[in-house]
Design a protein around this motif. Structure first.
Motif, PDB file in Angstrom:
ATOM      1  N   GLY A 184       1.030  -1.224  -0.139  1.00 54.11           N
ATOM      2  CA  GLY A 184       0.165   0.009  -0.022  1.00 54.11           C
ATOM      3  C   GLY A 184       0.987   1.298   0.098  1.00 54.11           C
ATOM      4  O   GLY A 184       0.361   2.475  -0.577  1.00 54.11           O
ATOM      5  N   TRP A 210       0.986   3.939  -3.010  1.00 60.31           N
ATOM      6  CA  TRP A 210       0.832   5.405  -2.681  1.00 60.31           C
ATOM      7  C   TRP A 210       1.981   6.124  -3.206  1.00 60.31           C
ATOM      8  O   TRP A 210       1.848   7.205  -3.968  1.00 60.31           O
ATOM      9  CB  TRP A 210       0.625   5.699  -1.285  1.00 60.31           C
ATOM     10  CG  TRP A 210       0.834   6.999  -0.947  1.00 60.31           C
ATOM     11  CD1 TRP A 210      -0.184   8.178  -1.240  1.00 60.31           C
ATOM     12  CD2 TRP A 210       1.921   7.810  -0.454  1.00 60.31           C
ATOM     13  NE1 TRP A 210       0.379   9.393  -0.749  1.00 60.31           N
ATOM     14  CE2 TRP A 210       1.626   9.379  -0.459  1.00 60.31           C
ATOM     15  CE3 TRP A 210       3.217   7.356  -0.194  1.00 60.31           C
ATOM     16  CZ2 TRP A 210       2.424  10.260  -0.024  1.00 60.31           C
ATOM     17  CZ3 TRP A 210       3.902   8.395   0.338  1.00 60.31           C
ATOM     18  CH2 TRP A 210       3.796   9.662   0.707  1.00 60.31           C
ATOM     19  N   ILE A 251      -8.772   7.725  -1.303  1.00 57.09           N
ATOM     20  CA  ILE A 251      -7.942   6.363  -0.673  1.00 57.09           C
ATOM     21  C   ILE A 251      -6.635   6.646  -1.238  1.00 57.09           C
ATOM     22  O   ILE A 251      -5.783   6.516  -0.044  1.00 57.09           O
ATOM     23  CB  ILE A 251      -8.467   5.022  -1.133  1.00 57.09           C
ATOM     24  CG1 ILE A 251      -9.944   4.722  -0.491  1.00 57.09           C
ATOM     25  CG2 ILE A 251      -7.628   3.942  -0.631  1.00 57.09           C
ATOM     26  CD1 ILE A 251     -10.628   3.521  -0.915  1.00 57.09           C
ATOM     27  N   LYS A 252      -6.343   7.098  -2.284  1.00 52.94           N
ATOM     28  CA  LYS A 252      -4.798   7.068  -2.855  1.00 52.94           C
ATOM     29  C   LYS A 252      -4.355   8.400  -2.585  1.00 52.94           C
ATOM     30  O   LYS A 252      -3.069   8.243  -2.824  1.00 52.94           O
ATOM     31  CB  LYS A 252      -5.095   6.843  -4.425  1.00 52.94           C
ATOM     32  CG  LYS A 252      -5.535   5.329  -4.531  1.00 52.94           C
ATOM     33  CD  LYS A 252      -5.493   5.105  -6.070  1.00 52.94           C
ATOM     34  CE  LYS A 252      -6.350   5.900  -7.055  1.00 52.94           C
ATOM     35  NZ  LYS A 252      -6.248   5.420  -8.366  1.00 52.94           N
ATOM     36  N   THR A 279      -4.008   6.639   4.640  1.00 46.09           N
ATOM     37  CA  THR A 279      -5.391   5.835   4.233  1.00 46.09           C
ATOM     38  C   THR A 279      -4.839   4.548   3.299  1.00 46.09           C
ATOM     39  O   THR A 279      -5.532   3.584   3.629  1.00 46.09           O
ATOM     40  CB  THR A 279      -6.122   6.672   3.551  1.00 46.09           C
ATOM     41  OG1 THR A 279      -5.681   7.226   2.523  1.00 46.09           O
ATOM     42  CG2 THR A 279      -6.898   7.731   4.537  1.00 46.09           C
ATOM     43  N   MET A 280      -3.910   4.790   2.648  1.00 49.04           N
ATOM     44  CA  MET A 280      -3.443   3.670   1.671  1.00 49.04           C
ATOM     45  C   MET A 280      -2.655   2.622   2.592  1.00 49.04           C
ATOM     46  O   MET A 280      -2.903   1.196   2.122  1.00 49.04           O
ATOM     47  CB  MET A 280      -2.759   4.154   0.677  1.00 49.04           C
ATOM     48  CG  MET A 280      -2.443   3.184  -0.543  1.00 49.04           C
ATOM     49  SD  MET A 280      -4.099   3.067  -1.397  1.00 49.04           S
ATOM     50  CE  MET A 280      -3.668   1.616  -2.192  1.00 49.04           C
ATOM     51  N   PRO A 338      -2.961   1.414   5.753  1.00 46.47           N
ATOM     52  CA  PRO A 338      -4.096   0.517   6.496  1.00 46.47           C
ATOM     53  C   PRO A 338      -4.893  -0.280   5.396  1.00 46.47           C
ATOM     54  O   PRO A 338      -5.437  -1.261   5.915  1.00 46.47           O
ATOM     55  CB  PRO A 338      -4.928   1.525   7.504  1.00 46.47           C
ATOM     56  CG  PRO A 338      -4.012   2.556   7.588  1.00 46.47           C
ATOM     57  CD  PRO A 338      -3.339   2.822   6.305  1.00 46.47           C
ATOM     58  N   TYR A 339      -5.305   0.310   4.411  1.00 42.61           N
ATOM     59  CA  TYR A 339      -6.280  -0.363   3.528  1.00 42.61           C
ATOM     60  C   TYR A 339      -5.347  -1.381   2.649  1.00 42.61           C
ATOM     61  O   TYR A 339      -6.042  -2.556   2.553  1.00 42.61           O
ATOM     62  CB  TYR A 339      -6.765   0.800   2.407  1.00 42.61           C
ATOM     63  CG  TYR A 339      -7.559   0.169   1.405  1.00 42.61           C
ATOM     64  CD1 TYR A 339      -8.676  -0.214   1.565  1.00 42.61           C
ATOM     65  CD2 TYR A 339      -7.102   0.040  -0.043  1.00 42.61           C
ATOM     66  CE1 TYR A 339      -9.595  -0.514   0.421  1.00 42.61           C
ATOM     67  CE2 TYR A 339      -7.925  -0.643  -0.979  1.00 42.61           C
ATOM     68  CZ  TYR A 339      -9.386  -1.038  -0.629  1.00 42.61           C
ATOM     69  OH  TYR A 339      -9.773  -1.419  -1.743  1.00 42.61           O
ATOM     70  N   GLY A 340      -4.284  -1.242   2.418  1.00 33.31           N
ATOM     71  CA  GLY A 340      -3.387  -2.384   2.006  1.00 33.31           C
ATOM     72  C   GLY A 340      -3.066  -3.451   3.163  1.00 33.31           C
ATOM     73  O   GLY A 340      -3.055  -4.793   2.518  1.00 33.31           O
ATOM     74  N   LEU A 360      -5.245  -4.363   5.347  1.00 31.53           N
ATOM     75  CA  LEU A 360      -6.510  -4.868   5.547  1.00 31.53           C
ATOM     76  C   LEU A 360      -6.743  -5.885   4.132  1.00 31.53           C
ATOM     77  O   LEU A 360      -7.097  -7.118   4.525  1.00 31.53           O
ATOM     78  CB  LEU A 360      -7.590  -3.989   5.531  1.00 31.53           C
ATOM     79  CG  LEU A 360      -9.005  -4.404   5.752  1.00 31.53           C
ATOM     80  CD1 LEU A 360      -9.216  -5.189   7.280  1.00 31.53           C
ATOM     81  CD2 LEU A 360     -10.077  -3.529   5.611  1.00 31.53           C
ATOM     82  N   MET A 361      -6.368  -5.550   3.149  1.00 30.44           N
ATOM     83  CA  MET A 361      -6.472  -6.438   1.964  1.00 30.44           C
ATOM     84  C   MET A 361      -5.643  -7.393   2.063  1.00 30.44           C
ATOM     85  O   MET A 361      -5.994  -8.533   1.592  1.00 30.44           O
ATOM     86  CB  MET A 361      -6.587  -5.570   0.714  1.00 30.44           C
ATOM     87  CG  MET A 361      -7.454  -4.538   0.413  1.00 30.44           C
ATOM     88  SD  MET A 361      -9.212  -5.198   0.020  1.00 30.44           S
ATOM     89  CE  MET A 361      -9.946  -4.892   1.399  1.00 30.44           C
TER      90      MET A 361
END
Length: 67
Positions: A21, A25, A37-38, A43-44, A46-48, A50-51
């Motif tokens: 992530g 970014w 998101i990007k 934000t990127m 934690p999103y990465g 989680l995925m």
């Protein structure tokens, strides 16, 4: 020797996803800042993660289990 089913694939995937992530970014990102998101690394990452955690969980589910 550890079995493949004992490895915490979720946490390994979360770490790899967080690194991925951040890399996404840094290299791709969003130049205008309008992408929710990007546009920011906060934000990127934690999103990465989680995925990656979900992807690692899938790997753990499909790994061969021995009795």
């Amino acid at each position: 020797m550890k079995k493949l089913s004992n490895i915490p694939w979720g946490w390994i995937g979360a770490f790899a996803g967080a690194v991925g992530g951040f890399w996404y970014w840094k290299e791709v990102g969003c130049l205008t800042g309008t992408c929710p998101i990007k546009s920011q690394w906060q934000t990127m990452v934690p999103y990465g993660a989680l995925m990656g955690y979900f992807g690692g969980g899938l790997l753990q589910d499909v790994s061969p289990k021995r009795s």
